[in-house]
Design a protein around this motif. Structure first.
Motif, PDB file in Angstrom:
ATOM      1  N   GLU B  74     -29.090  89.648 -57.180  1.00  0.00           N
ATOM      2  CA  GLU B  74     -29.528  89.533 -55.785  1.00  0.00           C
ATOM      3  C   GLU B  74     -29.514  88.073 -55.322  1.00  0.00           C
ATOM      4  O   GLU B  74     -29.076  87.761 -54.215  1.00  0.00           O
ATOM      5  N   ARG B  75     -30.006  87.182 -56.179  1.00  0.00           N
ATOM      6  CA  ARG B  75     -29.998  85.762 -55.815  1.00  0.00           C
ATOM      7  C   ARG B  75     -28.567  85.248 -55.621  1.00  0.00           C
ATOM      8  O   ARG B  75     -28.295  84.465 -54.709  1.00  0.00           O
ATOM      9  N   ALA B  76     -27.687  85.666 -56.512  1.00  0.00           N
ATOM     10  CA  ALA B  76     -26.297  85.199 -56.417  1.00  0.00           C
ATOM     11  C   ALA B  76     -25.690  85.665 -55.098  1.00  0.00           C
ATOM     12  O   ALA B  76     -25.024  84.901 -54.393  1.00  0.00           O
ATOM     13  N   GLN B  77     -25.980  86.936 -54.738  1.00  0.00           N
ATOM     14  CA  GLN B  77     -25.423  87.435 -53.473  1.00  0.00           C
ATOM     15  C   GLN B  77     -26.051  86.736 -52.266  1.00  0.00           C
ATOM     16  O   GLN B  77     -25.348  86.357 -51.327  1.00  0.00           O
ATOM     17  N   GLY B  78     -27.361  86.555 -52.310  1.00  0.00           N
ATOM     18  CA  GLY B  78     -28.047  85.852 -51.214  1.00  0.00           C
ATOM     19  C   GLY B  78     -27.504  84.439 -51.048  1.00  0.00           C
ATOM     20  O   GLY B  78     -27.324  83.954 -49.922  1.00  0.00           O
ATOM     21  N   GLY B  79     -27.221  83.782 -52.165  1.00  0.00           N
ATOM     22  CA  GLY B  79     -26.677  82.423 -52.108  1.00  0.00           C
ATOM     23  C   GLY B  79     -25.282  82.402 -51.496  1.00  0.00           C
ATOM     24  O   GLY B  79     -24.962  81.546 -50.662  1.00  0.00           O
ATOM     25  N   GLU B  80     -24.442  83.369 -51.881  1.00  0.00           N
ATOM     26  CA  GLU B  80     -23.083  83.446 -51.320  1.00  0.00           C
ATOM     27  C   GLU B  80     -23.122  83.636 -49.807  1.00  0.00           C
ATOM     28  O   GLU B  80     -22.370  83.028 -49.054  1.00  0.00           O
ATOM     29  N   GLU B  81     -23.995  84.550 -49.378  1.00  0.00           N
ATOM     30  CA  GLU B  81     -24.120  84.809 -47.935  1.00  0.00           C
ATOM     31  C   GLU B  81     -24.562  83.547 -47.188  1.00  0.00           C
ATOM     32  O   GLU B  81     -24.080  83.252 -46.094  1.00  0.00           O
ATOM     33  N   LEU B  82     -25.486  82.824 -47.802  1.00  0.00           N
ATOM     34  CA  LEU B  82     -25.991  81.608 -47.170  1.00  0.00           C
ATOM     35  C   LEU B  82     -24.872  80.570 -47.014  1.00  0.00           C
ATOM     36  O   LEU B  82     -24.692  79.973 -45.942  1.00  0.00           O
ATOM     37  N   LEU B  83     -24.117  80.369 -48.085  1.00  0.00           N
ATOM     38  CA  LEU B  83     -23.021  79.391 -48.020  1.00  0.00           C
ATOM     39  C   LEU B  83     -21.989  79.792 -46.977  1.00  0.00           C
ATOM     40  O   LEU B  83     -21.486  78.949 -46.233  1.00  0.00           O
ATOM     41  N   ALA B  84     -21.681  81.075 -46.930  1.00  0.00           N
ATOM     42  CA  ALA B  84     -20.693  81.546 -45.947  1.00  0.00           C
ATOM     43  C   ALA B  84     -21.174  81.232 -44.534  1.00  0.00           C
ATOM     44  O   ALA B  84     -20.405  80.778 -43.682  1.00  0.00           O
ATOM     45  N   ALA B  85     -22.466  81.460 -44.286  1.00  0.00           N
ATOM     46  CA  ALA B  85     -23.009  81.205 -42.946  1.00  0.00           C
ATOM     47  C   ALA B  85     -22.987  79.708 -42.626  1.00  0.00           C
ATOM     48  O   ALA B  85     -22.586  79.303 -41.533  1.00  0.00           O
ATOM     49  N   ILE B  86     -23.418  78.888 -43.594  1.00  0.00           N
ATOM     50  CA  ILE B  86     -23.439  77.435 -43.355  1.00  0.00           C
ATOM     51  C   ILE B  86     -22.019  76.940 -43.084  1.00  0.00           C
ATOM     52  O   ILE B  86     -21.779  76.167 -42.174  1.00  0.00           O
ATOM     53  N   ARG B  87     -21.082  77.412 -43.877  1.00  0.00           N
ATOM     54  CA  ARG B  87     -19.687  76.961 -43.707  1.00  0.00           C
ATOM     55  C   ARG B  87     -19.143  77.358 -42.352  1.00  0.00           C
ATOM     56  O   ARG B  87     -18.489  76.575 -41.677  1.00  0.00           O
ATOM     57  N   ARG B  88     -19.412  78.589 -41.975  1.00  0.00           N
ATOM     58  CA  ARG B  88     -18.882  79.014 -40.685  1.00  0.00           C
ATOM     59  C   ARG B  88     -19.569  78.248 -39.560  1.00  0.00           C
ATOM     60  O   ARG B  88     -18.930  77.871 -38.574  1.00  0.00           O
ATOM     61  N   TYR B  89     -20.856  77.993 -39.730  1.00  0.00           N
ATOM     62  CA  TYR B  89     -21.605  77.312 -38.676  1.00  0.00           C
ATOM     63  C   TYR B  89     -21.214  75.844 -38.555  1.00  0.00           C
ATOM     64  O   TYR B  89     -21.077  75.313 -37.459  1.00  0.00           O
ATOM     65  N   ALA B  90     -21.037  75.207 -39.697  1.00  0.00           N
ATOM     66  CA  ALA B  90     -20.815  73.755 -39.686  1.00  0.00           C
ATOM     67  C   ALA B  90     -19.389  73.401 -39.286  1.00  0.00           C
ATOM     68  O   ALA B  90     -19.101  72.269 -38.966  1.00  0.00           O
ATOM     69  N   ARG B  91     -18.520  74.375 -39.282  1.00  0.00           N
ATOM     70  CA  ARG B  91     -17.111  74.064 -38.982  1.00  0.00           C
ATOM     71  C   ARG B  91     -16.956  73.477 -37.594  1.00  0.00           C
ATOM     72  O   ARG B  91     -17.621  73.846 -36.667  1.00  0.00           O
TER      73      ARG B  91
END
Lengths: 91, 91, 91, 91
Positions: B74-91
């Protein structure tokens, strides 16, 4: 703004699209949608707001700074307004 | 999202405030307000959207990655989702 | 940082590339290169810095928040540090 | 760039400060400093790069778009270059 009349309809359409995206986020939060999905929607709004800002900056630059026939004082003021907007936006 | 129930009302209030700011921009464009003023309003929306994103990221990190009792998967998945959001947002 | 040992070489290579880009900007300014070109180079550095930040965030999240075997207190601290960095960066 | 001669020294000083910050990050990574500290340093570089970009944009706008005595064609080109830089930077 005057000069915007030309593409006012386009700016309005963009703004309404953003309003629709924000309304969708409100529904998603109310309905307790998955938060990964909501994060994605918010990132989408951010992109749409950046696109609107970009179009407004291009319009302003064209009409209040670049356009032939402006006085030096008008260009200076248009330039100051543009920098103020970019600075506030980029922060 | 579950965990959001706690501060769902706060997130909804934030989102509604953004909706109000977007509606004000729509009126300003329709009424041909000065474009320096409109640029300012759009910069304000951008800040409000960043604030919403920030709160969602903090919530997600807390509930899906940091919270005691989650499984490693669960933590690994939550972390992946977080990175995806940050990456999309920061672009 | 420990965990960074694994990809320390990659982070160092990224950082050295940024140093090279900054040195090129310094030369361009000293040589009075065209300012459109310099603006472009600075935009490139910004992208490279964002890429480095992204990699550091992913590393930190993995090693200090997601990794199996951390204590609840360690995860909480790692999460706080991550949020502080994202907030400062996104401002 | 010509016009930059006036504040070339200031731009060079800014750029060298950024080079110093990047060198400090390189040392911190090499020495395996704590990654919260490194994240902070990278956020600092990002701010410094944004400050440099801001100064370059203000210079360019003043010298290639606003300045009295430019031809319409020069202003149009200066404006295009400015928009291209802002777009690439803001992405």
């Amino acid at each position: 703004m005057g000069h915007m009349a030309a593409n006012r309809d386009q700016l309005l359409a963009r703004t309404r699209r953003i309003a629709g995206q924000v309304a969708a986020i409100e529904r998603a939060i109310a309905n307790e949608a998955g938060c990964a999905a909501i994060l994605h929607q918010v990132a989408g709004v951010r992109g749409a707001v950046a696109g609107l800002m970009d179009e407004l900056i291009a319009d302003h630059l064209q009409s209040h700074v670049v356009a032939p026939g402006l006085s030096d004082a008008e260009r200076a003021q248009g330039g100051e307004e543009l920098l103020a907007a970019i600075r506030r936006y980029a922060r």
